[in-house]
Design a protein around this motif. Structure first.
Motif, PDB file in Angstrom:
ATOM      1  N   GLN A  71       1.178  -1.412  -0.548  1.00  0.00           N
ATOM      2  CA  GLN A  71       0.054   0.187   0.402  1.00  0.00           C
ATOM      3  C   GLN A  71       0.962   1.615  -0.487  1.00  0.00           C
ATOM      4  OE1 GLN A  71      -1.241  -1.177   3.658  1.00  0.00           O
ATOM      5  NE2 GLN A  71      -4.034  -1.088   2.635  1.00  0.00           N
ATOM      6  N   VAL A  72       0.445   2.127  -0.630  1.00  0.00           N
ATOM      7  CA  VAL A  72       1.369   3.139  -1.130  1.00  0.00           C
ATOM      8  C   VAL A  72       1.086   4.418   0.463  1.00  0.00           C
ATOM      9  CG1 VAL A  72       1.565   5.513  -2.109  1.00  0.00           C
ATOM     10  CG2 VAL A  72       1.695   3.300  -3.675  1.00  0.00           C
ATOM     11  N   VAL A  73       1.967   4.365   1.418  1.00  0.00           N
ATOM     12  CA  VAL A  73       1.651   5.496   2.543  1.00  0.00           C
ATOM     13  C   VAL A  73       1.894   6.952   2.604  1.00  0.00           C
ATOM     14  CG1 VAL A  73       1.438   2.849   3.324  1.00  0.00           C
ATOM     15  CG2 VAL A  73       4.028   4.212   3.663  1.00  0.00           C
ATOM     16  N   GLY A  74       3.171   6.766   1.691  1.00  0.00           N
ATOM     17  CA  GLY A  74       3.143   8.785   0.742  1.00  0.00           C
ATOM     18  C   GLY A  74       4.225   8.383  -0.089  1.00  0.00           C
ATOM     19  N   LEU A  75       5.311  10.140   0.224  1.00  0.00           N
ATOM     20  CA  LEU A  75       6.295  10.226  -0.832  1.00  0.00           C
ATOM     21  C   LEU A  75       7.339  10.324   0.091  1.00  0.00           C
ATOM     22  CD1 LEU A  75       3.212  11.846  -3.228  1.00  0.00           C
ATOM     23  CD2 LEU A  75       4.397   9.825  -3.583  1.00  0.00           C
ATOM     24  N   ALA A  76       8.673  10.542  -0.430  1.00  0.00           N
ATOM     25  CA  ALA A  76      10.215  10.956   0.174  1.00  0.00           C
ATOM     26  C   ALA A  76      10.235  11.260  -1.272  1.00  0.00           C
ATOM     27  CB  ALA A  76      11.041  10.035   0.273  1.00  0.00           C
ATOM     28  N   ASP A  77      10.806  12.657  -1.382  1.00  0.00           N
ATOM     29  CA  ASP A  77      11.351  13.833  -2.269  1.00  0.00           C
ATOM     30  C   ASP A  77      13.056  13.980  -1.558  1.00  0.00           C
ATOM     31  OD1 ASP A  77       9.068  13.635  -3.181  1.00  0.00           O
ATOM     32  OD2 ASP A  77       8.712  15.859  -2.682  1.00  0.00           O
ATOM     33  N   LEU A  78      13.892  13.841  -2.640  1.00  0.00           N
ATOM     34  CA  LEU A  78      15.150  15.044  -2.292  1.00  0.00           C
ATOM     35  C   LEU A  78      14.813  15.336  -3.922  1.00  0.00           C
ATOM     36  CD1 LEU A  78      17.823  11.580  -2.514  1.00  0.00           C
ATOM     37  CD2 LEU A  78      17.343  13.208  -0.399  1.00  0.00           C
ATOM     38  N   ALA A  79      15.044  16.590  -3.071  1.00  0.00           N
ATOM     39  CA  ALA A  79      15.083  18.430  -3.949  1.00  0.00           C
ATOM     40  C   ALA A  79      15.956  19.278  -3.634  1.00  0.00           C
ATOM     41  CB  ALA A  79      13.483  18.902  -3.560  1.00  0.00           C
ATOM     42  N   ASN A  80      16.016  20.049  -4.623  1.00  0.00           N
ATOM     43  CA  ASN A  80      16.897  21.221  -4.788  1.00  0.00           C
ATOM     44  C   ASN A  80      18.472  20.143  -5.012  1.00  0.00           C
ATOM     45  OD1 ASN A  80      15.356  23.592  -4.766  1.00  0.00           O
ATOM     46  ND2 ASN A  80      15.279  23.196  -2.778  1.00  0.00           N
ATOM     47  N   PHE A  81      18.414  18.722  -5.797  1.00  0.00           N
ATOM     48  CA  PHE A  81      19.730  18.964  -5.236  1.00  0.00           C
ATOM     49  C   PHE A  81      20.463  19.712  -5.506  1.00  0.00           C
ATOM     50  CE2 PHE A  81      22.927  16.359  -7.999  1.00  0.00           C
ATOM     51  CZ  PHE A  81      24.156  15.349  -7.385  1.00  0.00           C
ATOM     52  N   ASP A  82      21.637  19.904  -5.369  1.00  0.00           N
ATOM     53  CA  ASP A  82      22.952  20.732  -5.637  1.00  0.00           C
ATOM     54  C   ASP A  82      24.312  20.260  -6.107  1.00  0.00           C
ATOM     55  OD1 ASP A  82      25.500  22.445  -5.850  1.00  0.00           O
ATOM     56  OD2 ASP A  82      24.231  23.607  -4.854  1.00  0.00           O
ATOM     57  N   PRO A  83      25.109  19.500  -7.768  1.00  0.00           N
ATOM     58  CA  PRO A  83      25.434  19.122  -8.242  1.00  0.00           C
ATOM     59  C   PRO A  83      26.920  19.229  -7.505  1.00  0.00           C
ATOM     60  CG  PRO A  83      24.473  19.840  -9.675  1.00  0.00           C
ATOM     61  CD  PRO A  83      23.929  20.209  -8.780  1.00  0.00           C
TER      62      PRO A  83
END
Length: 170
Positions: A71-83
């Motif tokens: 069951q999908v319980v949520g989302l995790a984001d890795l955003a604003n990535f600075d390479p």
């Protein structure tokens, strides 16, 4: 010590459209982040279809959190990535009906492992509404160090709220 629930982090699939639509259009979450506009199913479907799931291309990675019953319980984001500096902002949402069951904590553990061993990031950071004591507790537990208080950082439509900046060197 309480045992964490078993979860899986996986890439988004077209079947996740309704969950993404629900989360992105939940007005109660808008004051916790930088989005404050509703998204259409069309634009979200387009996002799912065209996301490469390559943090260097998209500058973000969005992962679905699934429990042991798939069951999908949520989302995790890795955003604003600075390479250049190998850092990213961690965002986490657990659907209301699954909150307070350990899923957020389990997701933090897995995202830390993924960021360190797969993406080879140097650090993660989070910005947390200071009213969200449960989130503050989780990130402190996993050695995120509190930095500055961001005064009047988040606006709920009526009032401004302070946020805390936390970071963790991986």
């Amino acid at each position: 010590m309480k045992q964490l629930p078993v979860i899986t982090l996986r890439a988004m699939e077209p079947e996740d459209l309704e969950v993404l639509y629900t989360i992105e259009n939940d007005r109660s979450l808008w004051d916790m982040g930088t989005s404050n506009v509703p998204y259409s199913r069309y634009s979200l479907r387009d996002y799912i279809v065209h996301a490469s799931n390559d943090i260097y291309v998209d500058r973000q990675v969005r992962l679905v959190i699934e429990n042991s019953e798939h069951q999908v319980v949520g989302l995790a984001d890795l955003a604003n990535f600075d390479p250049q500096h190998l850092r990213a902002e961690l965002g986490l949402v657990v659907l209301r009906q699954y909150q307070r069951r350990g899923y957020a904590e389990a997701a933090v553990v897995q995202v830390l492992d993924y960021a360190r061993h797969i993406l080879h990031l140097h650090q993660l950071y989070v910005i947390i509404d200071q009213r969200n004591e449960a989130a503050l507790q989780i990130f402190r537990k996993y050695c995120f160090i509190a930095g500055r208080t961001l005064k009047d950082w988040l606006f709920d439509g009526e009032k401004y709220h302070d946020a805390s900046f936390f970071q963790r060197i991986l």
